[in-house]
Design a protein around this motif. Structure first.
Motif, mmCIF file in Angstrom:
data_model
loop_
_atom_site.group_PDB
_atom_site.id
_atom_site.type_symbol
_atom_site.label_atom_id
_atom_site.label_comp_id
_atom_site.label_asym_id
_atom_site.label_seq_id
_atom_site.Cartn_x
_atom_site.Cartn_y
_atom_site.Cartn_z
ATOM 1 N N GLU A 81 -2.484 -10.751 -9.976
ATOM 2 C CA GLU A 81 -2.079 -11.558 -8.825
ATOM 3 C C GLU A 81 -0.562 -11.525 -8.648
ATOM 4 O O GLU A 81 -0.058 -11.474 -7.524
ATOM 5 C CB GLU A 81 -2.562 -13.002 -8.993
ATOM 6 C CG GLU A 81 -4.026 -13.212 -8.657
ATOM 7 C CD GLU A 81 -4.298 -13.048 -7.167
ATOM 8 O OE1 GLU A 81 -3.414 -13.359 -6.348
ATOM 9 O OE2 GLU A 81 -5.393 -12.581 -6.821
ATOM 10 N N GLU A 82 0.159 -11.550 -9.760
ATOM 11 C CA GLU A 82 1.619 -11.491 -9.682
ATOM 12 C C GLU A 82 2.090 -10.164 -9.093
ATOM 13 O O GLU A 82 3.163 -10.090 -8.492
ATOM 14 C CB GLU A 82 2.228 -11.696 -11.072
ATOM 15 C CG GLU A 82 2.086 -13.116 -11.607
ATOM 16 C CD GLU A 82 2.713 -13.269 -12.977
ATOM 17 O OE1 GLU A 82 3.326 -12.294 -13.463
ATOM 18 O OE2 GLU A 82 2.602 -14.367 -13.561
ATOM 19 N N GLN A 83 1.281 -9.125 -9.279
ATOM 20 C CA GLN A 83 1.636 -7.792 -8.771
ATOM 21 C C GLN A 83 0.874 -7.449 -7.488
ATOM 22 O O GLN A 83 0.800 -6.278 -7.109
ATOM 23 C CB GLN A 83 1.332 -6.738 -9.847
ATOM 24 C CG GLN A 83 2.113 -6.904 -11.133
ATOM 25 C CD GLN A 83 3.604 -6.742 -10.921
ATOM 26 O OE1 GLN A 83 4.041 -5.885 -10.157
ATOM 27 N NE2 GLN A 83 4.391 -7.577 -11.592
ATOM 28 N N ARG A 84 0.336 -8.462 -6.833
ATOM 29 C CA ARG A 84 -0.524 -8.211 -5.670
ATOM 30 C C ARG A 84 0.175 -7.357 -4.611
ATOM 31 O O ARG A 84 -0.407 -6.404 -4.076
ATOM 32 C CB ARG A 84 -0.990 -9.534 -5.060
ATOM 33 C CG ARG A 84 -1.812 -9.358 -3.776
ATOM 34 C CD ARG A 84 -2.305 -10.680 -3.241
ATOM 35 N NE ARG A 84 -3.398 -11.206 -4.040
ATOM 36 C CZ ARG A 84 -4.669 -10.838 -3.898
ATOM 37 N NH1 ARG A 84 -5.005 -9.916 -3.000
ATOM 38 N NH2 ARG A 84 -5.602 -11.369 -4.652
ATOM 39 N N GLU A 85 1.411 -7.686 -4.292
ATOM 40 C CA GLU A 85 2.112 -6.960 -3.235
ATOM 41 C C GLU A 85 2.281 -5.490 -3.600
ATOM 42 O O GLU A 85 2.010 -4.598 -2.783
ATOM 43 C CB GLU A 85 3.474 -7.599 -2.975
ATOM 44 C CG GLU A 85 4.239 -6.945 -1.833
ATOM 45 C CD GLU A 85 5.549 -7.647 -1.530
ATOM 46 O OE1 GLU A 85 6.348 -7.091 -0.754
ATOM 47 O OE2 GLU A 85 5.774 -8.754 -2.078
ATOM 48 N N ALA A 86 2.724 -5.229 -4.833
ATOM 49 C CA ALA A 86 2.921 -3.842 -5.262
ATOM 50 C C ALA A 86 1.593 -3.096 -5.323
ATOM 51 O O ALA A 86 1.511 -1.919 -4.945
ATOM 52 C CB ALA A 86 3.611 -3.815 -6.624
ATOM 53 N N SER A 88 -1.130 -3.716 -3.579
ATOM 54 C CA SER A 88 -1.674 -3.488 -2.232
ATOM 55 C C SER A 88 -1.007 -2.297 -1.557
ATOM 56 O O SER A 88 -1.626 -1.610 -0.738
ATOM 57 C CB SER A 88 -1.510 -4.746 -1.379
ATOM 58 O OG SER A 88 -0.139 -5.034 -1.158
ATOM 59 N N LYS A 89 0.241 -2.034 -1.919
ATOM 60 C CA LYS A 89 0.959 -0.908 -1.305
ATOM 61 C C LYS A 89 0.345 0.439 -1.685
ATOM 62 O O LYS A 89 0.497 1.416 -0.954
ATOM 63 C CB LYS A 89 2.430 -0.947 -1.706
ATOM 64 C CG LYS A 89 3.219 -2.066 -1.032
ATOM 65 C CD LYS A 89 4.678 -2.036 -1.454
ATOM 66 C CE LYS A 89 5.464 -3.139 -0.753
ATOM 67 N NZ LYS A 89 6.896 -3.156 -1.169
#
Length: 395
Positions: A81-86, A88-89
């Motif tokens: 969850e903490e790395q969700r943005e990375a 998702s890319k």
């Protein structure tokens, strides 16, 4: 085979496992003196440009199958969850944990997480490296179950444990868990450390790590002069590299070495500094240990009020961590000091409190620790204080 050649071969086996599409699980059984080396090896591998794979380590302690599987699942989910943005890319979708028994939920989560894993990112390698294993047989059963419930090539598991966890008769040809042992005698490791430290081309992080190891070897041999010099060098190297955890640990070990030599004034400074640095980098257990030994030191310097404050801080730290055995040990230290001063009544109060802490440990995986602690403090009370008949209470 030279130790460096042995390590090179072990590293080759690991990298082969990373790349092998049909091998889904590896059981790393590592001798205690090599664990830190293997930990750093895995970190180094994760950062290599020619390693396309992603390593996801966990260090949750293993007490029992159910609580461990749930804790690891929560840890993986939280990390992702903490790395969700990375994530998702690169097209990775984070699933919501499903239903079922804890092992199935954990395996299912990892498998579904890997379903959207892009081939360009290599394999997703989950490393279960519990800081302790209460029941080895259960952990090995869990490892086999997890490996059997997930499908390579994307998902891989590494089960990284102390060699004591894996019995000598564990089959080398296990159908699911591919065993790799890292073994070397302490004499071999010590000689390798000495040889490497003589090199002028040793990278600074390696020099720091090996100097710390050399200090430990010197302490084990009773060479206190070399122990102190090597700890001082470890502190210097840690400061140069901005490695606060290593500096905090080195101050702690040097303080204890000086305490053993009854150099109390010097010991006080290093133990105090260890506690301060440990607070800064949130090494909470080290804070408690440093404050406990600082209390011993301050008592020796006849600064009893400060010693009590140090012990209270240590007890509060361990209590906050929920580390009941360590919490009890603070009162054991206080009791021994009181006994050395001839104050049996105060020793009785402290040991009774330590006993009550062990008695408060709930039935479960810590039963052997609980029972041993109860027996130990009942015996100390009988031997020195006439029996455990004082109600445990904090002083």
């Amino acid at each position: 085979m030279l130790l460096q050649d042995y390590f090179a071969d072990q590293l080759h086996q690991l990298r082969t496992f990373f790349d092998e599409p049909d091998c889904g699980a590896k059981l790393l059984a590592v001798d205690e003196q090599l664990i830190s080396i293997v930990e750093k090896t895995l970190i180094k591998l994760d950062g290599l440009d020619d390693n396309p794979h992603v390593l996801h380590p966990t260090t949750t302690a293993f007490d029992d199958v159910t609580s461990y599987a749930i804790a690891v699942l929560n840890e993986l989910f939280s990390d992702n969850e903490e790395q969700r943005e990375a994530l998702s890319k690169v097209g990775v979708e984070i699933p919501v944990p499903g239903e079922g028994d804890p092992i199935t939920r954990l395996a299912d989560y990892v498998q579904r997480f890997s379903d959207s894993w892009p081939p360009s990112e290599g394999h997703y390698i989950v490393i279960l490296h519990p800081e302790s294993v209460a029941v080895p047989e259960q952990f090995l059963d869990l490892a086999a179950a997890l490996a059997g419930k997930t499908t390579p090539p994307i998902v891989k598991w590494i089960f990284f444990v102390d060699s004591d966890v894996v019995p000598d008769d564990f089959p080398d040809d296990h159908p699911i868990l591919h065993l790799q042992r890292w073994e070397a005698s302490s004499q071999e490791v010590q000689q390798e450390v000495v040889d490497q430290l003589e090199s002028d081309e040793l990278p600074p992080p390696d020099r720091l790590r090996l100097t710390s190891m050399a200090a430990g070897f010197a302490a084990g041999e009773g060479d206190m002069e070399s122990t102190q010099l090597l700890h001082q060098e470890t502190i210097r190297l840690s400061r140069e590299q901005g490695d606060v955890p290593s500096e905090a640990t080195a101050h702690y070990h040097l303080g204890n070495a000086l305490l053993a030599e009854q150099q109390f004034d010097l010991a006080e400074g290093h133990l105090s500094q260890s506690a301060v640095l440990a607070v800064d980098c949130e090494m909470h257990s080290l804070v408690g240990m440093a404050m406990t030994h600082l209390g011993v030191c301050l008592h020796a310097l006849e600064r009893d009020d400060e010693a009590v404050a140090a012990f209270d801080a240590a007890a509060a730290t361990f209590d906050g961590l929920g580390d009941l055995p360590a919490h009890a040990r603070v009162y054991d230290v206080r009791a021994l000091h009181a006994l050395s001063k001839g104050d049996k009544e105060q020793a009785k109060i402290h040991w009774s409190h330590a006993l009550s802490i062990f008695e408060s440990i709930e039935p479960g995986p810590l039963d052997p620790v609980r029972d041993a602690g109860i027996e130990e403090f009942q015996e100390k009370l009988r031997q020195h204080c006439g029996g455990p008949d004082v109600e445990g209470a904090g002083p």
